[in-house]
Motif scaffolding. Sequence first.
Motif, PDB file in Angstrom:
ATOM      1  N   ILE A  50       0.872  -1.183   0.000  1.00 19.11           N
ATOM      2  CA  ILE A  50       0.000   0.000   0.000  1.00 19.11           C
ATOM      3  C   ILE A  50       0.902   1.223   0.000  1.00 19.11           C
ATOM      4  N   LEU A  51       0.759   2.030  -1.035  1.00 21.71           N
ATOM      5  CA  LEU A  51       1.580   3.244  -1.157  1.00 21.71           C
ATOM      6  C   LEU A  51       0.646   4.425  -1.346  1.00 21.71           C
ATOM      7  N   ALA A  52       0.813   5.475  -0.546  1.00 19.00           N
ATOM      8  CA  ALA A  52      -0.104   6.621  -0.636  1.00 19.00           C
ATOM      9  C   ALA A  52       0.597   7.891  -0.188  1.00 19.00           C
ATOM     10  N   ARG A  53       0.081   8.983  -0.711  1.00 17.59           N
ATOM     11  CA  ARG A  53       0.498  10.304  -0.226  1.00 17.59           C
ATOM     12  C   ARG A  53      -0.542  10.737   0.792  1.00 17.59           C
ATOM     13  N   LEU A  54      -0.115  10.921   2.041  1.00 13.52           N
ATOM     14  CA  LEU A  54      -1.064  11.223   3.105  1.00 13.52           C
ATOM     15  C   LEU A  54      -1.496  12.677   3.075  1.00 13.52           C
ATOM     16  N   THR A  55      -0.519  13.594   3.069  1.00  9.52           N
ATOM     17  CA  THR A  55      -0.817  15.020   2.991  1.00  9.52           C
ATOM     18  C   THR A  55       0.472  15.769   2.744  1.00  9.52           C
ATOM     19  N   GLY A  56       0.411  16.819   1.928  1.00  7.38           N
ATOM     20  CA  GLY A  56       1.603  17.615   1.676  1.00  7.38           C
ATOM     21  C   GLY A  56       2.758  16.759   1.197  1.00  7.38           C
ATOM     22  N   GLY A  57       3.821  16.735   1.989  1.00  6.74           N
ATOM     23  CA  GLY A  57       4.991  15.947   1.642  1.00  6.74           C
ATOM     24  C   GLY A  57       5.096  14.651   2.410  1.00  6.74           C
ATOM     25  N   ASP A  58       4.012  14.166   3.015  1.00  5.99           N
ATOM     26  CA  ASP A  58       4.033  12.937   3.796  1.00  5.99           C
ATOM     27  C   ASP A  58       3.520  11.772   2.962  1.00  5.99           C
ATOM     28  N   PHE A  59       4.317  10.668   2.940  1.00  4.14           N
ATOM     29  CA  PHE A  59       3.957   9.447   2.223  1.00  4.14           C
ATOM     30  C   PHE A  59       3.989   8.277   3.194  1.00  4.14           C
ATOM     31  N   ALA A  60       3.211   7.244   2.879  1.00  2.00           N
ATOM     32  CA  ALA A  60       3.213   6.018   3.668  1.00  2.00           C
ATOM     33  C   ALA A  60       3.307   4.829   2.732  1.00  2.00           C
ATOM     34  N   LEU A  61       4.129   3.861   3.138  1.00  7.98           N
ATOM     35  CA  LEU A  61       4.284   2.634   2.370  1.00  7.98           C
ATOM     36  C   LEU A  61       4.208   1.463   3.336  1.00  7.98           C
ATOM     37  N   PHE A  62       3.225   0.600   3.112  1.00  9.58           N
ATOM     38  CA  PHE A  62       3.090  -0.586   3.946  1.00  9.58           C
ATOM     39  C   PHE A  62       3.399  -1.812   3.107  1.00  9.58           C
ATOM     40  N   LEU A  63       4.367  -2.603   3.605  1.00 10.56           N
ATOM     41  CA  LEU A  63       4.793  -3.827   2.938  1.00 10.56           C
ATOM     42  C   LEU A  63       4.346  -4.995   3.803  1.00 10.56           C
ATOM     43  N   PRO A  64       3.189  -5.566   3.491  1.00 10.39           N
ATOM     44  CA  PRO A  64       2.649  -6.614   4.360  1.00 10.39           C
ATOM     45  C   PRO A  64       3.482  -7.890   4.297  1.00 10.39           C
ATOM     46  N   ASP A  65       3.549  -8.527   5.452  1.00 10.75           N
ATOM     47  CA  ASP A  65       4.186  -9.845   5.577  1.00 10.75           C
ATOM     48  C   ASP A  65       5.647  -9.859   5.125  1.00 10.75           C
ATOM     49  N   SER A  66       6.293  -8.708   5.119  1.00  9.62           N
ATOM     50  CA  SER A  66       7.712  -8.672   4.769  1.00  9.62           C
ATOM     51  C   SER A  66       8.544  -8.987   6.013  1.00  9.62           C
ATOM     52  N   PRO A  67       9.649  -9.714   5.857  1.00  8.28           N
ATOM     53  CA  PRO A  67      10.477 -10.033   7.022  1.00  8.28           C
ATOM     54  C   PRO A  67      11.064  -8.762   7.638  1.00  8.28           C
ATOM     55  N   THR A  68      11.028  -8.682   8.955  1.00  8.81           N
ATOM     56  CA  THR A  68      11.455  -7.456   9.660  1.00  8.81           C
ATOM     57  C   THR A  68      12.938  -7.158   9.463  1.00  8.81           C
ATOM     58  N   TRP A  69      13.753  -8.193   9.224  1.00  8.43           N
ATOM     59  CA  TRP A  69      15.196  -7.926   9.102  1.00  8.43           C
ATOM     60  C   TRP A  69      15.544  -7.187   7.812  1.00  8.43           C
ATOM     61  N   GLU A  70      14.593  -7.095   6.871  1.00  3.81           N
ATOM     62  CA  GLU A  70      14.848  -6.333   5.651  1.00  3.81           C
ATOM     63  C   GLU A  70      14.631  -4.826   5.827  1.00  3.81           C
ATOM     64  N   ALA A  71      14.021  -4.419   6.939  1.00  5.84           N
ATOM     65  CA  ALA A  71      13.655  -3.009   7.135  1.00  5.84           C
ATOM     66  C   ALA A  71      14.849  -2.053   7.055  1.00  5.84           C
ATOM     67  N   PRO A  72      15.982  -2.318   7.737  1.00  6.01           N
ATOM     68  CA  PRO A  72      17.100  -1.372   7.627  1.00  6.01           C
ATOM     69  C   PRO A  72      17.592  -1.193   6.194  1.00  6.01           C
ATOM     70  N   GLN A  73      17.638  -2.326   5.437  1.00  3.85           N
ATOM     71  CA  GLN A  73      18.115  -2.224   4.058  1.00  3.85           C
ATOM     72  C   GLN A  73      17.138  -1.417   3.198  1.00  3.85           C
ATOM     73  N   ILE A  74      15.842  -1.652   3.358  1.00  6.70           N
ATOM     74  CA  ILE A  74      14.843  -0.898   2.590  1.00  6.70           C
ATOM     75  C   ILE A  74      14.924   0.587   2.911  1.00  6.70           C
ATOM     76  N   ALA A  75      14.978   0.918   4.218  1.00  6.43           N
ATOM     77  CA  ALA A  75      15.017   2.321   4.615  1.00  6.43           C
ATOM     78  C   ALA A  75      16.274   3.011   4.113  1.00  6.43           C
ATOM     79  N   GLU A  76      17.405   2.331   4.182  1.00  5.53           N
ATOM     80  CA  GLU A  76      18.664   2.918   3.712  1.00  5.53           C
ATOM     81  C   GLU A  76      18.618   3.180   2.207  1.00  5.53           C
ATOM     82  N   GLU A  77      18.120   2.204   1.434  1.00  4.37           N
ATOM     83  CA  GLU A  77      18.042   2.391  -0.016  1.00  4.37           C
ATOM     84  C   GLU A  77      17.058   3.502  -0.383  1.00  4.37           C
ATOM     85  N   MET A  78      15.943   3.568   0.312  1.00  6.38           N
ATOM     86  CA  MET A  78      14.958   4.599   0.023  1.00  6.38           C
ATOM     87  C   MET A  78      15.509   5.988   0.354  1.00  6.38           C
ATOM     88  N   ALA A  79      16.146   6.151   1.530  1.00  5.85           N
ATOM     89  CA  ALA A  79      16.714   7.451   1.926  1.00  5.85           C
ATOM     90  C   ALA A  79      17.804   7.877   0.957  1.00  5.85           C
TER      91      ALA A  79
END
Length: 659
Positions: A312-341
């Motif tokens: 689920i990817l959406a623009r919440l308001t102004g410059g705020d976005f939300a991305l929900f990746l269901p059932d994704s393994p939690t250990w991938e979170a640092p790598q995803i956040a680093e690549e996105m930033a």
Amino acid sequence: MTLYRQLVIFTLVLFLILFTGTWVVTFNSTRSFLINQLESHAQDTATSLGLALSQRAIEKDKAGIESMIDAVFDRGYYRTIKFVDIEGKVILERNLAVAVENVPAWFIDLAPLDAPEANANVMAGWRQAGRIYVKSHPGYAYHALWEDGARMTLWFVACGIFVFLFGGLGLRFLLKPLVLVQRQADAICRKEYESQEPLPRTKELRQVVIAMNRMTGKVKEMFEEQAVFAEGFREHAYRDPLTGLGNRRYFEAQMRARQEQGEGAGGGILLLVQIHDLQQLNRQRGLQAGDELLKAASLILQGTAQPYPNCILARLTGGDFALFLPDSPTWEAPQIAEEMASALSRLAERKLSVAENVTHIGVVTCDVPTAFGSLLSESDLSLRTAQQKGPNAWHVRGISKETERLPAGEQQWKRTLEDVLQARRIRLDGQPVVRTEDRSECLHIEIFSKIVRGEDGEEFRAELFLPFAERLGLVSLLDRVVLEEAMRLDRRQLGVDTVAVNISPTSLNDDVFRDWLSAALKALPPSAPRFAFEFAEFGAIRNLASVKEFRENIQQWGHLMALDHYGQSLSKLSYLRFLRPDYVKVDRAYTEELKDASSDSRFYMGSLCSVAHSIDVMVIAEGVETEEQLELLRGLNVDGMQGYAIDRPKPMAENPAGR
């Protein structure tokens, strides 16, 4: 002793030698002249008196002889007048004791005037009737010699004062180029590069100043090359991003639909992305520039979400976005956040934004069904924590038993923090920071604070409550309570002189806090430790002037100022020279990437050490977890280390001898 003082003293010594020699020669010359005058005076008197007495001697007029001698003697210029016959028998003698007025006795003893005795024959026709002896009185000679010596001494004293004053001013003027050279050298030590203009006219001094100016330019060039080299590595790690897709209603509807289907959102990863400075960009370049930035950011987010089905990817308001990746393994979170930033930060290079600080990302991971409200609340707190770390930073939080027990909402946090501050339920833990070359030498102990909730004794780490303390305006009160507890520590029991305490730059803008801290530092007992006040790099850069003023104030009492989480910001290294911290703690992200001799992190930390050491700033590595990292850090000339490979944080009561 300075060269100026040496030259002044040397000049005065030469003048004193000259004065003493001249004074002695002149004094002896005057004394010899006066002795000769006394002798001549006595001889003239004896001769004239001998002729005058000759007629009286022929007439054998003893009374006349006596009256003539008395007449001469009563004038007071004679010490002795004596008349003897040819057989040596004293016929008449007059004596006057030597009494000299207005002349010190020590001067008479220092310069005796032994006036010689003169004599002349007294004739009675062709035969000798006797001899007259005359010795002049030295009183007038002493008086004249004293006045002459005093005048000469006063003259030389006046000349000496003149030489000291005007000669000193002249020497100061002549030596001014050397004073400026000294200031240049001091400025180089402070890593401030000044050239001396105009050049002095004196040939030798001119050559010295030219050489000093040339050296200053070379040192400045070397430092700037090192800074550019280090900044290149740092910019390689961080950039900036953003735009919009769906809307908030779409996102909430999708999330609640999943909640209803599975009695709570299932496990997965929620990323809350915030794009900055849209309003400023719109004001400066127009609404079209803001739209371009949002579209570019949405393309990046779509690229990140593409490998994950049902996301689920959406623009919440102004410059705020939300991305929900269901059932994704939690250990991938640092790598995803680093690549996105990293991907979003590159938009700054394309000149689509007005600042390098394009985004912050808050990440929440969960492996159990979690209410949508809890996910949003946790992602918002994670976003606030990321904002404290620095530009284009990210932070990952996991839904755990601890977070489930956290106060829900700002009002509950406010009540909890106010209760903690009133009851002073603060716990201090400490972790040692050791020298890289010798792990047995503890540089200082860093203090970490925890708050204890009253109703159940639950403890919360600083990263959980600090964002709310900042937002609620309670951070300066919290910093004060932590510092008051730290000031009760005894350095003799700790086994180390220095403890490091993190405080918020926001507290420096609180006049009450600043006044209290100044008074408290002045009143510290001798047993209290020395403090190293650490500021997160991003916060320090945003408050450069107040942090610098704070450093200058605390250094006069022997305390330190340092930067924590160094390397998260993309700011230039020039602010290091402006702030002049005693040390920097390199962010653990660089330490974690320090895996082998060829990693980019190794080159960055090596160049950082070179730049920092050139301005007398120590470098300490955070997050040292393995012996391999420890060995690599030794080879990079890092001054200190901190991490689990050294020791874990412990309550301060368990930290004797820095361990």
